[in-house]
Design a protein around this motif. Structure first.
Motif, mmCIF file in Angstrom:
data_model
loop_
_atom_site.group_PDB
_atom_site.id
_atom_site.type_symbol
_atom_site.label_atom_id
_atom_site.label_comp_id
_atom_site.label_asym_id
_atom_site.label_seq_id
_atom_site.Cartn_x
_atom_site.Cartn_y
_atom_site.Cartn_z
ATOM 1 N N ALA A 79 0.799 -1.153 0.011
ATOM 2 C CA ALA A 79 0.094 0.098 -0.005
ATOM 3 C C ALA A 79 0.875 1.121 -0.010
ATOM 4 N N ALA A 80 0.012 2.425 -0.070
ATOM 5 C CA ALA A 80 0.920 3.636 -0.208
ATOM 6 C C ALA A 80 1.791 3.670 1.133
ATOM 7 N N GLY A 81 3.034 4.617 0.837
ATOM 8 C CA GLY A 81 3.929 4.773 1.890
ATOM 9 C C GLY A 81 4.688 3.573 2.201
ATOM 10 N N ASP A 82 4.888 2.615 1.131
ATOM 11 C CA ASP A 82 5.521 1.294 1.296
ATOM 12 C C ASP A 82 5.168 0.484 2.577
ATOM 13 N N THR A 83 3.840 0.382 2.647
ATOM 14 C CA THR A 83 3.580 -0.413 3.971
ATOM 15 C C THR A 83 2.608 -1.704 3.311
ATOM 16 N N LEU A 84 2.175 -2.397 4.446
ATOM 17 C CA LEU A 84 1.398 -3.511 4.117
ATOM 18 C C LEU A 84 0.024 -3.130 4.840
ATOM 19 N N ILE A 85 -1.094 -3.785 4.245
ATOM 20 C CA ILE A 85 -2.656 -3.572 4.863
ATOM 21 C C ILE A 85 -3.021 -4.893 4.588
ATOM 22 N N PHE A 86 -3.922 -5.225 5.458
ATOM 23 C CA PHE A 86 -4.741 -6.531 5.463
ATOM 24 C C PHE A 86 -5.747 -6.204 4.521
ATOM 25 N N THR A 87 -5.684 -7.225 3.049
ATOM 26 C CA THR A 87 -6.511 -7.517 2.149
ATOM 27 C C THR A 87 -7.446 -8.726 2.362
ATOM 28 N N GLU A 88 -7.101 -9.482 3.524
ATOM 29 C CA GLU A 88 -7.937 -10.610 3.681
ATOM 30 C C GLU A 88 -7.413 -11.047 5.074
ATOM 31 N N GLU A 89 -8.377 -11.267 5.996
ATOM 32 C CA GLU A 89 -8.099 -11.914 7.214
ATOM 33 C C GLU A 89 -9.239 -12.485 7.628
ATOM 34 N N THR A 90 -9.084 -14.114 7.634
ATOM 35 C CA THR A 90 -10.410 -14.811 7.931
ATOM 36 C C THR A 90 -9.807 -15.766 8.910
ATOM 37 N N ILE A 91 -10.781 -16.490 9.705
ATOM 38 C CA ILE A 91 -10.667 -17.592 10.624
ATOM 39 C C ILE A 91 -11.758 -18.582 10.453
ATOM 40 N N SER A 92 -11.286 -20.011 10.649
ATOM 41 C CA SER A 92 -12.257 -20.988 10.532
ATOM 42 C C SER A 92 -12.002 -21.953 11.445
ATOM 43 N N THR A 152 -12.279 -9.099 17.614
ATOM 44 C CA THR A 152 -13.170 -10.368 17.376
ATOM 45 C C THR A 152 -13.501 -11.036 18.347
ATOM 46 N N ALA A 153 -12.168 -11.391 18.990
ATOM 47 C CA ALA A 153 -12.200 -12.217 20.196
ATOM 48 C C ALA A 153 -12.947 -11.860 21.397
ATOM 49 N N LYS A 154 -12.734 -10.399 21.552
ATOM 50 C CA LYS A 154 -13.272 -9.674 22.660
ATOM 51 C C LYS A 154 -14.943 -9.694 22.713
ATOM 52 N N VAL A 155 -15.504 -9.788 21.347
ATOM 53 C CA VAL A 155 -16.780 -9.882 21.367
ATOM 54 C C VAL A 155 -17.571 -11.009 21.500
ATOM 55 N N GLY A 156 -16.699 -12.139 21.603
ATOM 56 C CA GLY A 156 -17.268 -13.541 22.087
ATOM 57 C C GLY A 156 -17.163 -14.668 20.911
ATOM 58 N N ASN A 157 -16.320 -14.216 19.994
ATOM 59 C CA ASN A 157 -16.188 -15.333 18.839
ATOM 60 C C ASN A 157 -15.481 -16.516 19.186
ATOM 61 N N PRO A 158 -15.924 -17.517 19.469
ATOM 62 C CA PRO A 158 -14.984 -18.752 20.226
ATOM 63 C C PRO A 158 -13.807 -19.056 19.174
ATOM 64 N N THR A 159 -13.926 -19.298 17.955
ATOM 65 C CA THR A 159 -12.699 -19.541 16.882
ATOM 66 C C THR A 159 -11.852 -18.489 17.024
ATOM 67 N N ALA A 160 -12.202 -17.187 17.167
ATOM 68 C CA ALA A 160 -11.201 -16.079 17.372
ATOM 69 C C ALA A 160 -10.461 -16.128 18.676
ATOM 70 N N LYS A 161 -11.432 -16.323 19.784
ATOM 71 C CA LYS A 161 -10.752 -16.517 20.840
ATOM 72 C C LYS A 161 -9.711 -17.423 21.088
ATOM 73 N N PHE A 162 -10.055 -18.666 20.623
ATOM 74 C CA PHE A 162 -8.775 -19.785 20.621
ATOM 75 C C PHE A 162 -7.728 -19.621 19.847
ATOM 76 N N LEU A 163 -7.879 -19.231 18.523
ATOM 77 C CA LEU A 163 -6.939 -18.998 17.570
ATOM 78 C C LEU A 163 -5.897 -17.613 18.274
ATOM 79 N N LYS A 164 -6.408 -16.877 18.689
ATOM 80 C CA LYS A 164 -5.786 -15.812 19.489
ATOM 81 C C LYS A 164 -4.997 -16.340 20.409
#
Length: 366
Positions: free
Chosen positions: A100-113, A139-151
């Motif tokens: 991305a601009a500024g020679d940085t990186l941004i998330f264009t995909e982030e998925t959990i399953s 996502t983990a803080k709002v109670g998603n169980p997959t996000a919580k365990f993956l984190k």
């Protein structure tokens, strides 16, 4: 045991494309510049990402052009997929980081399953696009169980680097006694952690001290006494002497061995899920190297290990199925796990380290 079962990584530094099955114990062997440290640094980036410091890591690593395989014109994005084997299925974390601009990186995909063992298809959640820092924490803080365990799992894939044992290294300075939850990547809080083990009466403390005595026979015990500002330093005493020495009187090799012994002998319930160590053999005497190799093999019964090394004598301590050779082929790093059956004839006559030195298995020193 929850563990990282498979890593897929594309477009990161010298790693154009990698799909690697991970065992409980994994030893990367290869020549200088082959790409071992690049795989280690991916896990370092993951550590920083989980701590909310992805952009800081990109900035201090030479910006995105240094992380993308031969720069953004050749490789515009980094893709990674980490598949964790868990008790009742597989948890997967996928990311795509785009230039991305500024020679940085941004998330264009982030998925959990999560793929439960008896389910036909996984349950997948997208965490959005265009963000600069991971959204798995919120996502983990709002109670998603997959996000919580993956984190939880991703937070416990920890990289350790004990190379800096200079006079100004944090491990030789005092540290706050309360900074003792887990060992820092550079062991900067080693004294505080050992003090907690001693105060809580952990058997781990005596195991650590006993192991250090094997490596350094002159060593008797630590003298860990907090000062009035609640800081503690890695003081110690020698056998048959009442004199107290400071951390600056440990040799570099002895101090690194103490760091490794503390990391690997801490209580089982405090061990990271994945321990990543770059060149643990640095500065160690051959006998100390054998002791450390035995510790890695024992701890691999309880947690997952990934080590990079260039030491043939260290390699001799492990079985061929533990070893992944790393070769630089053109512009790409190639990772290949050894086949024990293919090496039977060679191992009848030579040690594994000698086979590597002869460049028979690849990843050779020349």
């Amino acid at each position: 045991m929850d563990r990282l079962q498979r890593l897929t990584l594309n477009g990161f530094k010298s790693i154009k494309a990698l799909e690697l099955e991970l065992h409980p114990l994994n030893i990367l062997i290869g020549a200088n510049g082959a790409g071992k440290s690049n795989l280690i640094s991916f896990f370092k980036m993951l550590n920083e990402m989980m701590a909310g410091r992805c952009q800081q890591y990109i900035g201090t690593s030479g910006r995105a052009q240094s992380l993308l395989h031969f720069g953004p014109k050749t490789t515009p994005q980094i893709e990674a997929k980490l598949e964790f084997e868990v008790e009742n299925g597989v948890d997967t974390y996928c990311i795509r980081l785009s230039h991305a601009a500024g020679d940085t990186l941004i998330f264009t995909e982030e998925t959990i399953s999560f793929q439960q063992t008896d389910w036909e298809s996984p349950r997948t959640d997208g965490l959005g696009v265009g963000h600069q820092e991971t959204k798995i924490s919120e996502t983990a803080k709002v109670g998603n169980p997959t996000a919580k365990f993956l984190k939880y799992l991703l937070d416990r894939c920890r990289v350790y680097h004990f190379h800096d044992t200079s006079a100004t290294a944090d491990v030789r300075q005092s540290c706050y006694v309360g900074d003792n939850r887990w060992l820092m990547p550079d062991a900067g809080n080693l004294a505080a952690l050992l003090l907690r083990f001693w105060e809580e009466g952990h058997a781990a403390y005596q195991q650590i001290v006993g192991t250090i005595r094997l490596i350094a026979p002159f060593f008797d015990d630590f003298v860990l006494e907090p000062d009035q500002s609640h800081r503690v330093i890695l003081n110690w005493k020698e056998k048959d002497s009442d004199r107290v020495f400071g951390p600056h009187q440990f040799s570099d090799g002895t101090l690194r061995a103490i760091c490794l012994a503390t990391l690997l002998l801490q209580p089982e319930d405090e061990l990271p899920k994945l321990i990543v160590v770059d060149e643990p053999e640095l500065g160690l005497h051959p006998y100390a190297l054998n002791v450390v190799a035995d510790l890695f093999k024992k701890v691999a019964l309880h947690t997952q290990i990934l080590i990079s090394t260039q030491s043939s004598s260290f390699l001799d301590s492990f079985d061929p199925e533990n070893v992944v050779t790393v070769n630089r082929e053109g512009k790409e790093s190639q990772f290949k796990r050894l086949s024990p059956r293919a090496l039977d004839i060679w191992l009848d006559e030579y040690s594994l380290g000698e086979v590597w030195e002869k460049n028979i298995i690849g990843g050779g020193p020349h």
